[in-house]
Write an enzyme that holds these catalytic residues in place. Structure first.
Site, mmCIF file in Angstrom:
data_model
loop_
_atom_site.group_PDB
_atom_site.id
_atom_site.type_symbol
_atom_site.label_atom_id
_atom_site.label_comp_id
_atom_site.label_asym_id
_atom_site.label_seq_id
_atom_site.Cartn_x
_atom_site.Cartn_y
_atom_site.Cartn_z
ATOM 1 N N ASN A 1 0.861 -1.185 0.000
ATOM 2 C CA ASN A 1 0.000 0.000 0.000
ATOM 3 C C ASN A 1 0.898 1.236 0.000
ATOM 4 O OD1 ASN A 1 -1.804 2.060 0.560
ATOM 5 N ND2 ASN A 1 -2.298 1.355 2.638
ATOM 6 N N LYS B 1 -0.006 4.270 -0.241
ATOM 7 C CA LYS B 1 -0.670 5.453 0.333
ATOM 8 C C LYS B 1 -0.485 6.650 -0.618
ATOM 9 C CE LYS B 1 -0.059 3.304 4.778
ATOM 10 N NZ LYS B 1 0.091 3.409 6.215
ATOM 11 N N HIS C 1 -9.368 0.966 5.392
ATOM 12 C CA HIS C 1 -8.053 1.170 6.012
ATOM 13 C C HIS C 1 -8.228 2.132 7.188
ATOM 14 C CE1 HIS C 1 -3.950 2.487 6.678
ATOM 15 N NE2 HIS C 1 -3.568 1.387 6.073
ATOM 16 N N GLU D 1 -6.615 4.577 8.153
ATOM 17 C CA GLU D 1 -6.452 6.006 7.838
ATOM 18 C C GLU D 1 -7.717 6.575 7.195
ATOM 19 O OE1 GLU D 1 -2.766 5.540 5.690
ATOM 20 O OE2 GLU D 1 -1.789 5.002 7.577
ATOM 21 N N GLU E 1 -4.843 -5.131 11.003
ATOM 22 C CA GLU E 1 -3.807 -4.113 11.170
ATOM 23 C C GLU E 1 -4.055 -3.346 12.468
ATOM 24 O OE1 GLU E 1 -1.951 -2.761 7.257
ATOM 25 O OE2 GLU E 1 -3.832 -1.716 7.390
ATOM 26 N N GLY F 1 2.846 2.224 10.746
ATOM 27 C CA GLY F 1 3.783 3.321 10.533
ATOM 28 C C GLY F 1 4.563 3.722 11.773
ATOM 29 N N SER G 1 3.835 -2.159 10.312
ATOM 30 C CA SER G 1 5.298 -2.167 10.464
ATOM 31 C C SER G 1 5.945 -3.488 10.027
ATOM 32 C CB SER G 1 5.681 -1.809 11.899
ATOM 33 O OG SER G 1 5.271 -0.483 12.191
HETATM 34 P P1 PGA Z 1 3.154 0.294 7.598
HETATM 35 O O1 PGA Z 1 1.661 0.521 7.060
HETATM 36 O O2 PGA Z 1 3.662 -0.972 6.989
HETATM 37 O O3 PGA Z 1 3.911 1.495 7.144
HETATM 38 O O4 PGA Z 1 3.058 0.195 9.092
HETATM 39 C C1 PGA Z 1 0.787 -0.561 6.924
HETATM 40 C C2 PGA Z 1 -0.534 -0.103 6.377
HETATM 41 O O5 PGA Z 1 -0.990 1.003 6.684
HETATM 42 O O6 PGA Z 1 -1.171 -0.838 5.607
#
Ligand code: PGA
Length: 238
Positions: A11, A13, A94, A96, A162, A168, A200
């Protein structure tokens, strides 16, 4: 279900550029990919990405889709339009999107249903926040999120667990936490679909995560922007 190969999903983003995509996808095309992989660039780069991909093991996904078929929804993209340009997957729900766009479980369910109706495979994200984790409410929270976010026709779905506190942050969930949640999703909630872990995930820890029972793949954010690191996951390399 026990798929014989894990699924690796990247992803991106709101990152990347045309030159980044050209360099990155060309690099991946030339690797010995063994694990099926899906790359999810920003909407505007989906078609460029599709045209660059030459490996049959590299698939294309969007980061979201709209729940309605079409209409006066300025700035949005429909699932049918995604399918039309060759997209095969759409991430929905997601954390976010849930956080910054106030997306509810009900909306996530509508998006997932629309994706299925348009022959896309929705990757439905779920995950608890730190307060719920620390209060011991993780499984209860996830049970409700699954019940409310999954579409009726849920034969063609992927679930990505997640934990919000691990996205992140560099704080990957402990293997025993991942194992507990994935076993709960599979056995207690009866989810027979592919179950991904995200949060992560790096080139250094992905193999350990993929070795956890009931983990059928990974959803990768930051590390999917590092072409060599993500290539290792596609190649099952150390
Ligand atoms: P990350 O993000 O691997 O940077 O922690 C994962 C995600 O948001 O799908």
């Amino acid at each position: 279900m026990t798929p014989n190969k894990p699924l690796i999903v990247g992803n991106w983003k709101m990152n990347g550029s045309l030159s980044f995509i050209k360099e990155t996808v060309s690099f991946w095309n030339n690797q010995q990919i063994v694990n099926p992989t899906v790359v999810c660039p920003p909407f505007v780069y989906l078609e460029a990405c599709k045209n660059l991909i030459s490996s049959p093991l590299l698939g294309l996904g969007a980061q979201d889709c709209h729940p309605q078929a079409s209409g006066a929804f300025t700035g949005n993209i429909s699932a049918q339009q995604l399918a039309d340009i060759g997209c095969q997957y759409a991430i929905v729900g997601h954390s976010e999107r849930r956080q910054y766009h106030a997306e509810s479980n009900a909306l996530v369910r509508e998006k997932a249903q629309r994706a299925i109706d348009c022959n896309l495979t929705p990757i439905i994200c779920i995950g608890e926040n730190l307060a719920d984790r620390e209060s011991g409410l993780t499984l209860e929270f996830l049970a409700q999120q699954v019940t409310e976010s999954l579409p009726e026709k849920s034969t063609r779905i992927i679930i990505a667990y997640e934990p919000i506190w691990s996205i992140g942050t560099g704080k990957t969930a402990a293997p025993e936490n991942i194992a507990e949640v994935h076993q709960f999703l599979r056995q207690n909630l009866g989810l027979d679909c592919r179950l991904l872990y995200g949060g992560s995930v790096t080139a250094a820890n992905y193999k350990e995560i993929l070795g956890i029972p009931n983990v059928d793949g990974v959803l990768v954010g930051g590390a999917s922007l590092k072409k060599e690191d993500f290539a290792k996951m596609m190649m099952n390399a150390d």
